[in-house]
Motif scaffolding. Structure first.
Motif, PDB file in Angstrom:
ATOM      1  N   SER A  95      -8.371  96.071 -70.722  1.00  0.00           N
ATOM      2  CA  SER A  95      -7.281  96.789 -70.510  1.00  0.00           C
ATOM      3  C   SER A  95      -6.437  97.234 -72.040  1.00  0.00           C
ATOM      4  O   SER A  95      -5.947  98.352 -72.066  1.00  0.00           O
ATOM      5  CB  SER A  95      -6.018  95.788 -69.826  1.00  0.00           C
ATOM      6  OG  SER A  95      -6.420  95.651 -68.628  1.00  0.00           O
TER       7      SER A  95
ATOM      8  N   THR B 264      -0.195  97.029 -66.963  1.00  0.00           N
ATOM      9  CA  THR B 264       0.254  96.902 -65.743  1.00  0.00           C
ATOM     10  C   THR B 264       1.429  95.815 -66.023  1.00  0.00           C
ATOM     11  O   THR B 264       1.606  95.174 -67.280  1.00  0.00           O
ATOM     12  CB  THR B 264      -0.856  95.928 -64.843  1.00  0.00           C
ATOM     13  OG1 THR B 264      -1.218  94.795 -65.775  1.00  0.00           O
ATOM     14  CG2 THR B 264      -1.945  96.804 -64.755  1.00  0.00           C
TER      15      THR B 264
ATOM     16  N   ALA C  16       1.599 100.412 -62.744  1.00  0.00           N
ATOM     17  CA  ALA C  16       0.272 100.435 -63.650  1.00  0.00           C
ATOM     18  C   ALA C  16       0.348 101.750 -64.421  1.00  0.00           C
ATOM     19  O   ALA C  16       0.918 102.643 -63.736  1.00  0.00           O
ATOM     20  CB  ALA C  16      -0.855 100.390 -62.697  1.00  0.00           C
TER      21      ALA C  16
ATOM     22  N   CYS D  91      -2.417 104.958 -61.778  1.00  0.00           N
ATOM     23  CA  CYS D  91      -2.428 104.713 -60.257  1.00  0.00           C
ATOM     24  C   CYS D  91      -3.181 105.682 -59.720  1.00  0.00           C
ATOM     25  O   CYS D  91      -2.875 106.119 -58.402  1.00  0.00           O
ATOM     26  CB  CYS D  91      -0.828 104.584 -59.754  1.00  0.00           C
ATOM     27  SG  CYS D  91      -0.136 103.093 -60.321  1.00  0.00           S
TER      28      CYS D  91
ATOM     29  N   THR E 133      -7.399  99.435 -57.576  1.00  0.00           N
ATOM     30  CA  THR E 133      -6.573  98.591 -58.367  1.00  0.00           C
ATOM     31  C   THR E 133      -6.139  97.182 -57.636  1.00  0.00           C
ATOM     32  O   THR E 133      -6.419  96.132 -58.169  1.00  0.00           O
ATOM     33  CB  THR E 133      -5.208  99.111 -58.833  1.00  0.00           C
ATOM     34  OG1 THR E 133      -5.570 100.324 -59.808  1.00  0.00           O
ATOM     35  CG2 THR E 133      -4.507  97.929 -59.832  1.00  0.00           C
TER      36      THR E 133
END
Length: 156
Positions: free
Chosen positions: A69, A114, A130, A133, A139
């Motif tokens: 991430s 997120t 998020a 998306c 997800t």
């Protein structure tokens, strides 16, 4: 096992604070003891790790997802032309206990890109914001097959 948890939490405190002094050690012990007392009281059972390997796997999955991430957010920041579609995802929960739901919500929030916005009043869904998306179903699958499954395995 509570002594092992006390030592582990104290070491985590010392590592996070990066201050290896005697007063900080005592502060870490006090904080660790308080956390263990709260968790024991909140769960209504003595504090123990029933599945240490599964908890370590959960932490490893979190670390990997955290790094992925961070990389994705760095790419989005450094390349502003990157196509991102921020939005809200409603995530159906399999988790039932408040502890499990809070743990999942916090893990999602601690992962860059997120944010857990809310838990529905019946505790059946999380509302998640998020950064990307474009594929909300992917997800949801990632959360279900990653964090949520590992939480269920570690804290049944």
């Amino acid at each position: 096992m509570p002594i092992l948890m006390l030592i582990l939490l104290t070491l985590v405190w010392l590592a996070i604070s990066a201050t290896w002094t005697l007063p900080n050690l005592f502060l870490g012990l006090l904080l660790a003891a308080t956390v263990l007392f709260i968790v024991r009281h909140h769960l209504g059972t003595p504090v123990s790790i029933r599945r240490p390997r599964k908890i370590l796997v959960l932490l490893a999955v979190f670390a990997v997802e955290l790094m992925k991430s961070v990389w994705n957010v760095v790419k989005a920041v450094l390349k502003p032309t990157m196509d991102v579609s921020p939005g809200i995802i409603i995530y159906p929960l399999q988790l039932k206990s408040d502890f499990q739901i809070a743990l999942l919500g916090n893990m999602i929030t601690l992962t860059p890109g997120t944010l857990t916005v809310d838990v529905t009043s019946d505790r059946s869904h999380l509302v998640i914001h998020a950064l990307d998306c474009r594929d909300p179903d992917a997800t949801r699958r990632d959360i279900q097959n990653g964090f949520e499954r590992r939480i269920l395995e570690a804290f049944e």
